[in-house]
Scaffold this motif. Structure first.
Motif, PDB file in Angstrom:
ATOM      1  N   TYR A 293       0.857  -1.067  -0.102  1.00 63.02           N
ATOM      2  CA  TYR A 293      -0.042  -0.152   0.028  1.00 63.02           C
ATOM      3  C   TYR A 293       0.830   1.347  -0.056  1.00 63.02           C
TER       4      TYR A 293
ATOM      5  N   SER B  48      -3.993  14.419   8.083  1.00 62.75           N
ATOM      6  CA  SER B  48      -4.040  13.013   8.465  1.00 62.75           C
ATOM      7  C   SER B  48      -3.621  12.464   6.873  1.00 62.75           C
ATOM      8  N   LEU B  49      -3.724  11.200   6.780  1.00 61.40           N
ATOM      9  CA  LEU B  49      -3.308  10.201   5.824  1.00 61.40           C
ATOM     10  C   LEU B  49      -4.461  10.111   4.925  1.00 61.40           C
TER      11      LEU B  49
ATOM     12  N   SER C 164      -5.061   7.414   1.317  1.00 62.51           N
ATOM     13  CA  SER C 164      -4.634   6.078   0.548  1.00 62.51           C
ATOM     14  C   SER C 164      -4.601   6.520  -0.800  1.00 62.51           C
TER      15      SER C 164
ATOM     16  N   VAL D 131      -3.339   0.562  -3.905  1.00 58.76           N
ATOM     17  CA  VAL D 131      -3.018  -0.748  -3.350  1.00 58.76           C
ATOM     18  C   VAL D 131      -2.649  -1.664  -4.610  1.00 58.76           C
TER      19      VAL D 131
ATOM     20  N   ASN E  33      -2.910  -6.916   9.881  1.00 56.81           N
ATOM     21  CA  ASN E  33      -1.709  -6.618  10.272  1.00 56.81           C
ATOM     22  C   ASN E  33      -0.858  -5.731   9.300  1.00 56.81           C
TER      23      ASN E  33
ATOM     24  N   TYR F 219     -13.478  -3.171   8.353  1.00 51.58           N
ATOM     25  CA  TYR F 219     -12.159  -3.008   9.104  1.00 51.58           C
ATOM     26  C   TYR F 219     -12.244  -1.602   9.793  1.00 51.58           C
TER      27      TYR F 219
ATOM     28  N   TYR G 222      -3.479   3.509  14.987  1.00 53.12           N
ATOM     29  CA  TYR G 222      -2.034   3.421  14.610  1.00 53.12           C
ATOM     30  C   TYR G 222      -1.531   4.845  15.572  1.00 53.12           C
TER      31      TYR G 222
ATOM     32  N   GLN H 157       1.038   0.063  14.005  1.00 50.52           N
ATOM     33  CA  GLN H 157      -0.425  -0.063  14.146  1.00 50.52           C
ATOM     34  C   GLN H 157      -0.253  -0.804  15.707  1.00 50.52           C
TER      35      GLN H 157
ATOM     36  N   TYR I 145      -6.250  -3.608  15.686  1.00 50.23           N
ATOM     37  CA  TYR I 145      -7.307  -3.439  14.598  1.00 50.23           C
ATOM     38  C   TYR I 145      -8.389  -4.454  14.751  1.00 50.23           C
TER      39      TYR I 145
ATOM     40  N   MET J  54     -11.244  -6.687  12.378  1.00 48.38           N
ATOM     41  CA  MET J  54     -11.882  -7.190  10.922  1.00 48.38           C
ATOM     42  C   MET J  54     -13.118  -6.946  11.138  1.00 48.38           C
TER      43      MET J  54
ATOM     44  N   ASP K  60      -7.544  -7.575  17.224  1.00 51.14           N
ATOM     45  CA  ASP K  60      -6.381  -8.412  17.222  1.00 51.14           C
ATOM     46  C   ASP K  60      -5.317  -7.327  17.267  1.00 51.14           C
ATOM     47  N   LYS K  61      -4.304  -7.890  17.888  1.00 53.31           N
ATOM     48  CA  LYS K  61      -2.776  -6.701  18.252  1.00 53.31           C
ATOM     49  C   LYS K  61      -2.280  -6.429  16.950  1.00 53.31           C
ATOM     50  N   GLY K  62      -1.828  -5.317  16.928  1.00 55.72           N
ATOM     51  CA  GLY K  62      -0.834  -4.832  15.929  1.00 55.72           C
ATOM     52  C   GLY K  62       0.470  -4.938  16.429  1.00 55.72           C
TER      53      GLY K  62
ATOM     54  N   PRO L 194      -7.405  -4.293   5.391  1.00 56.30           N
ATOM     55  CA  PRO L 194      -6.773  -2.959   5.380  1.00 56.30           C
ATOM     56  C   PRO L 194      -6.437  -2.617   3.832  1.00 56.30           C
ATOM     57  N   ALA L 195      -7.599  -2.266   2.962  1.00 59.70           N
ATOM     58  CA  ALA L 195      -7.508  -1.806   1.631  1.00 59.70           C
ATOM     59  C   ALA L 195      -7.514  -0.346   1.580  1.00 59.70           C
ATOM     60  N   THR L 196      -8.138   0.158   0.762  1.00 58.11           N
ATOM     61  CA  THR L 196      -8.160   1.806   0.610  1.00 58.11           C
ATOM     62  C   THR L 196      -8.798   2.136   1.986  1.00 58.11           C
ATOM     63  N   GLN L 197      -7.835   2.823   2.801  1.00 58.60           N
ATOM     64  CA  GLN L 197      -8.226   3.078   4.198  1.00 58.60           C
ATOM     65  C   GLN L 197      -8.529   4.588   4.231  1.00 58.60           C
ATOM     66  N   TYR L 198      -9.821   4.864   5.030  1.00 58.43           N
ATOM     67  CA  TYR L 198      -9.978   6.158   5.241  1.00 58.43           C
ATOM     68  C   TYR L 198      -9.600   6.775   6.629  1.00 58.43           C
ATOM     69  N   PHE L 199      -8.882   7.778   7.091  1.00 61.11           N
ATOM     70  CA  PHE L 199      -8.120   7.910   8.069  1.00 61.11           C
ATOM     71  C   PHE L 199      -8.977   9.237   8.726  1.00 61.11           C
TER      72      PHE L 199
END
Lengths: 113, 112
Positions: free
Chosen positions: A33, A42-43, A45, A48, A100, B31, B35, B45, B48, B50, B56-58, B98-103
């Protein structure tokens, strides 16, 4: 465990020039990514990359993935000032937990007139 | 408007005083992730999720807790904050994995 290394960490470019940011990763990663962070923001994307040979392009940015070389590149064509930002790559541990993500330290790009 | 919101945006607190940073998304994303960003270390991370009830732990989960009781919310809990948790925190979401993430806009936390 996956490690992701970017270089260079700092890059000062002149407008109109081309350059490449490299993202190496240590073990198998099934996807890669790219993100952009403007100063103080902020960030978002960018790309991908899902498979070997994948290439994505948007505007002056083009990202590619070579899974055999464990390398992704972000190529900047004819840089403009608006591209000044920090760029991060991140990989996902293949065979590990699906959610992860491991990030590189980022490449701070400064485009000067 | 599709967005990820975080609250508070800025927080100064003292060691040991429990705090929660909220994260909410209105895009029905499965998802979500937390961070932390520190100078010279990039993003790391923390935790997170799913999907609902799946967390689950990063890479740096120590000192943090999360919960995902409903799809839209993913709070980050610091039970006993310490100065080494002073950082800029980002929450993110994406439709699946974790594809195209929006922050979110980020939360700047200072622990004295």
């Amino acid at each position: 465990e996956l490690k992701v290394e970017q270089n260079p960490l700092f890059l000062s470019m002149q407008e109109g020039k081309n350059y490449t940011i490299y993202c190496n990763y240590s073990t198998t990663s099934d996807r890669l990514y790219w993100y952009r962070q403007d100063p103080g923001k902020s960030l978002e994307s960018l790309f991908v990359l899902l498979s070997n040979g994948a290439v994505k392009q948007e505007g002056r940015l083009m990202a590619s993935l070579d899974t055999k070389a464990r390398l992704s590149t972000l190529h900047i064509t004819a840089a403009v000032h608006d591209l000044s930002a920090t760029y991060f790559c991140a990989g996902r541990n293949y065979g590990g937990s699906q959610g992860n993500l491991i990030f590189g330290k980022g490449t701070k790009l400064s485009v000067k007139p | 408007e599709a967005q990820v919101t975080q609250n508070p945006r800025y927080l100064i607190t003292v060691t040991g005083k429990k705090l929660t940073v909220t994260c909410s998304q209105n895009m029905n994303h499965e998802y979500m992730s937390w961070y932390r960003q520190d100078p010279g270390l990039g993003l790391r991370q923390i935790y997170y999720s799913m999907n609902v009830e799946v967390t689950d732990k990063g890479d740096v989960p120590e000192g943090y807790k999360v919960s995902r009781k409903e799809k839209r919310n993913f709070p980050l809990i610091l039970e006993s904050p310490s100065p080494n948790q002073t950082s800029l925190y980002f929450c993110a979401s994406s439709p699946g994995g974790p594809a195209t993430q929006y922050f979110g806009p980020g939360t700047r936390l200072t622990v004295l």
